[in-house]
Scaffold this motif. Structure first.
Motif, short mmCIF file in Angstrom:
data_model
loop_
_atom_site.label_atom_id
_atom_site.label_comp_id
_atom_site.label_asym_id
_atom_site.label_seq_id
_atom_site.Cartn_x
_atom_site.Cartn_y
_atom_site.Cartn_z
N VAL A 70 -7.71 -5.31 -6.77
CA VAL A 70 -7.97 -6.16 -5.61
C VAL A 70 -6.69 -6.19 -4.80
CG1 VAL A 70 -8.48 -8.50 -4.83
CG2 VAL A 70 -9.62 -7.59 -6.86
N ALA A 71 -6.79 -5.76 -3.57
CA ALA A 71 -5.63 -5.80 -2.67
C ALA A 71 -5.78 -7.05 -1.81
CB ALA A 71 -5.58 -4.55 -1.80
N LEU A 72 -4.84 -7.95 -1.94
CA LEU A 72 -4.91 -9.23 -1.24
C LEU A 72 -3.69 -9.39 -0.36
CD1 LEU A 72 -6.18 -12.09 -0.92
CD2 LEU A 72 -4.75 -12.77 -2.86
N ARG A 73 -3.94 -9.67 0.87
CA ARG A 73 -2.84 -9.94 1.80
C ARG A 73 -3.12 -11.26 2.50
NH1 ARG A 73 -1.08 -6.53 7.10
NH2 ARG A 73 0.73 -7.79 7.57
N VAL A 74 -2.23 -12.18 2.32
CA VAL A 74 -2.37 -13.50 2.94
C VAL A 74 -1.49 -13.52 4.18
CG1 VAL A 74 -2.04 -15.97 2.66
CG2 VAL A 74 -2.82 -14.59 0.72
N ALA A 75 -2.10 -13.85 5.31
CA ALA A 75 -1.35 -13.90 6.57
C ALA A 75 -1.69 -15.20 7.29
CB ALA A 75 -1.72 -12.71 7.44
N GLN A 76 -0.70 -15.74 7.95
CA GLN A 76 -0.90 -16.97 8.69
C GLN A 76 -1.31 -16.62 10.12
OE1 GLN A 76 2.36 -19.67 8.42
NE2 GLN A 76 1.57 -21.03 9.97
N LEU A 77 -2.36 -17.25 10.59
CA LEU A 77 -2.82 -17.05 11.96
C LEU A 77 -2.14 -18.08 12.87
CD1 LEU A 77 -6.65 -16.58 11.47
CD2 LEU A 77 -4.95 -14.81 11.88
#
Length: 70
Positions: free
Chosen positions: A57-64
């Protein structure tokens, strides 16, 4: 938010995450990007092979930014 995702997934899967995994991912993408026929899928295959994993699972958390929409 990353911790919440890890916690949620860890109930169903054995997870590898953290700085050591970040280094493996970075190395895989750096080496693949040097190839003429660079392919993101090959990066994920290489990462999975490193950990003898059938699935990843490739997970990337980014803030909008405030007010941004999808």
């Amino acid at each position: 938010m990353t911790k919440e995702a890890v916690h949620g997934l860890s109930t169903a899967f054995e997870l590898k995450h953290g700085a050591a995994v970040d280094r493996v991912v970075k190395k895989a993408f750096q080496e693949e990007s040097k190839k003429q026929d660079c392919d993101e899928t090959n990066c994920y295959r290489r990462i999975a092979a490193t950990y003898h994993a059938e699935k990843i699972v490739a997970l990337r958390v980014a803030q909008l930014e405030k007010g941004a929409t999808w």
